[in-house]
Design an enzyme around this catalytic site. Structure first.
Site, PDB file in Angstrom:
ATOM      1  N   GLU A 167       0.511   2.984   1.577  1.00  0.00           N
ATOM      2  CA  GLU A 167       0.506   2.031   0.478  1.00  0.00           C
ATOM      3  C   GLU A 167       1.412   2.429  -0.701  1.00  0.00           C
ATOM      4  O   GLU A 167       0.945   2.768  -1.786  1.00  0.00           O
ATOM      5  CB  GLU A 167      -0.936   1.811  -0.012  1.00  0.00           C
ATOM      6  CG  GLU A 167      -1.836   1.264   1.087  1.00  0.00           C
ATOM      7  CD  GLU A 167      -3.264   0.964   0.615  1.00  0.00           C
ATOM      8  OE1 GLU A 167      -3.619   1.356  -0.514  1.00  0.00           O
ATOM      9  OE2 GLU A 167      -4.010   0.332   1.370  1.00  0.00           O
ATOM     10  N   GLU A 352      -5.631  -0.771   8.009  1.00  0.00           N
ATOM     11  CA  GLU A 352      -6.834  -0.817   7.168  1.00  0.00           C
ATOM     12  C   GLU A 352      -7.250  -2.255   6.968  1.00  0.00           C
ATOM     13  O   GLU A 352      -6.417  -3.129   6.689  1.00  0.00           O
ATOM     14  CB  GLU A 352      -6.590  -0.234   5.769  1.00  0.00           C
ATOM     15  CG  GLU A 352      -6.511   1.251   5.725  1.00  0.00           C
ATOM     16  CD  GLU A 352      -6.344   1.771   4.294  1.00  0.00           C
ATOM     17  OE1 GLU A 352      -6.825   1.114   3.332  1.00  0.00           O
ATOM     18  OE2 GLU A 352      -5.728   2.830   4.151  1.00  0.00           O
TER      19      GLU A 352
HETATM   20  O1  IFM Z   1      -9.960   3.413  -0.193  1.00  0.00           O
HETATM   21  C1  IFM Z   1      -8.732   2.760  -0.185  1.00  0.00           C
HETATM   22  C2  IFM Z   1      -7.732   3.521   0.657  1.00  0.00           C
HETATM   23  O2  IFM Z   1      -7.572   4.823   0.225  1.00  0.00           O
HETATM   24  C3  IFM Z   1      -6.392   2.847   0.611  1.00  0.00           C
HETATM   25  N1  IFM Z   1      -6.485   1.435   0.899  1.00  0.00           N
HETATM   26  C4  IFM Z   1      -7.514   0.670   0.239  1.00  0.00           C
HETATM   27  C5  IFM Z   1      -8.850   1.364   0.369  1.00  0.00           C
HETATM   28  C6  IFM Z   1      -9.945   0.535  -0.342  1.00  0.00           C
HETATM   29  O3  IFM Z   1      -9.643   0.384  -1.685  1.00  0.00           O
END
Ligand code: IFM
Length: 441
Positions: A167, A352
């Site tokens: 990210e 994710e």
């Molecule tokens: O917990 C985070 C993760 O570290 C990165 N992506 C989003 C998740 C939820 O906020």
């Protein structure tokens, strides 16, 4: 669940994701301080000033946690390897204890038939490098390259896939412009530099891994479904600009070697010298793309605020514990858009997707129907995207465990397994059981 394993293509990988600082227990095993430790120790940054010192103590309990993945019939595990655990000062000396730990962790995955998906940077910048400017310093690319070389030479023969950065929008914009994540800067010049250097570091890491023979390389980008809050031209322009800052900046640079003109308009004067020449390196072939998707956001333009003149507005849909709108169509939208406009047939993984909820243990169990529905609807959106031509090869639920949710401390629970942060007891939630059941079919 309204889906089963056999509804997805042969070889589709079902898994769960975590990140080092959020679960391991950073105080163990000789890891060096990170910018998250100091950010968290500064009042006002993190709920209850909580940090990742103990977290879920995955450092000692990883076998139990991997057993849970195996028992659910999962195929893969997305994890990250902490820079500060491997190189406590960020450069130079290597912490053998840290490398040995990741060796054991990867071997334990393989013993359980779990394919290791590694991420090299999931946000724990070593404090010694933060002192030198961290992501605002161009040298970060070579520091990160050195770390990449050390860790991938050790693990590269056994991991299934490696992502450089998790990210980049969060690494750069959330952390240097909005000030919400470490290092908590609010400075547009720092932001422009971080937005460029994070991509330069991605490029450097890719080159180092190609040179040392590590295979199957990608990056993990997050995507915000930015929509206009109303039908004014200002709101339409705001949503497009947010799409540029959050989504297009990274994917366009990596896959096309350009930065979006609408974003550059605001950032050009703050960009580091020579950025144009770096774009050829940033635009290098990848083997796969990781997509993190959670929500949709509504934007309007506010001329009383300086660039990017963005104001968030409340959305109408039900929200998670994070206050994030639940909008599964957004996942279908990005998977198909990315395939069509940016990556073609390159494999895409949903690296994710998940939701936080205020789960509680009642009579030894956690009943979380809201999460079951969330997972179900996002899996179905993924299935539709595959039917519509996106080459999606896997889906990793965020997260295996309730964990350290950064500035939100331990309050927000994303896990498919509940963690009692007093006793560290793990309790699989109803979603875990429902997924395990779906994977049998
Ligand atoms: O917990 C985070 C993760 O570290 C990165 N992506 C989003 C998740 C939820 O906020």
């Amino acid at each position: 669940m309204e889906f089963k394993r056999s509804d997805f293509p042969e070889g589709f990988i079902f898994g769960a994701a975590t990140a080092a600082y959020q679960i391991e227990g950073h105080k163990f095993g000789g890891a060096g301080p990170t910018h998250w430790d100091t950010f968290a120790a500064t009042p006002g940054n993190v709920v209850r000033q909580e940090d990742g010192a103990l977290a879920c103590d995955h450092y000692h309990r990883y076998a139990e946690d991997l057993d849970l993945l195996q028992a659910a019939g999962m195929d893969g595990y997305r994890f990250s390897t902490s820079w500060a655990r491997v190189m406590p000062e960020g450069r130079g000396a290597v912490n053998e204890e840290g490398l040995d730990y990741y060796d054991r962790l990867v071997d334990a995955m393989l013993e359980r038939g779990l394919q290791p998906f590694q991420t090299l940077y999931h946000w724990e910048m070593p404090a010694a490098l933060s002192d030198l400017g961290g992501w605002t310093n161009r040298d970060v690319a070579s520091w990160f390259g050195d770390f990449t070389d050390v860790i991938t030479r050790r693990l590269g023969d056994r991991v299934q896939a490696t992502a450089t950065i998790n990210e980049p929008w969060c690494v750069a914009f959330l952390s240097h412009f909005l000030g919400i994540h470490a290092p908590g800067h609010r400075d547009i010049r720092d932001t422009a530099r971080a937005m460029h250097h994070v991509l330069l570091a991605h490029a450097e890491a890719m080159e180092r891994m190609r040179a040392n023979g590590t295979k199957n390389l990608g990056v993990v980008l997050n995507f915000d479904r930015a929509v206009p809050a109303n039908d004014t031209p200002g709101a339409a322009q705001a949503a497009t600009l947010q799409d540029g800052i959050f989504n297009r900046w990274y994917i366009e640079a990596i896959t096309k070697g350009t930065y979006p003109a609408d974003v550059l308009e605001g950032l050009l004067q703050y960009m580091p010298k020579g950025w144009e020449e770096d774009l050829t390196r940033i635009n290098q072939p990848m083997d796969w793309l990781g997509v993190n998707y959670y929500t949709r956001n509504h934007y309007e333009r506010d001329d009383n605020i300086s660039w990017p003149h963005l104001k968030l507005a409340e959305g109408p849909l039900p929200k998670t514990q994070m206050g994030w709108e639940i909008y599964p169509e957004g996942l279908h939208y990005f998977l198909t858009r990315l395939a069509k406009d940016y990556v073609g047939d390159m494999p895409i993984y949903v690296t994710e997707n998940g939701m936080a909820w205020g789960d509680t243990v009642e009579n030894g169990a956690v009943f979380d129907p809201e999460r079951m529905a969330y997972v179900n609807d996002h899996m179905l959106a993924t299935k539709r995207a595959i039917e519509d031509g996106a080459n999606v090869k896997g889906f990793f639920y965020w997260s295996l465990l309730d964990n350290y949710e950064w500035a939100e401390g331990y309050e927000k629970r994303f896990g498919m397994v509940h963690v009692d942060f007093e006793t560290l007891k793990r309790t699989p939630k109803a979603t875990y059981h429902a997924l395990a059941n779906a994977l049998k079919g």
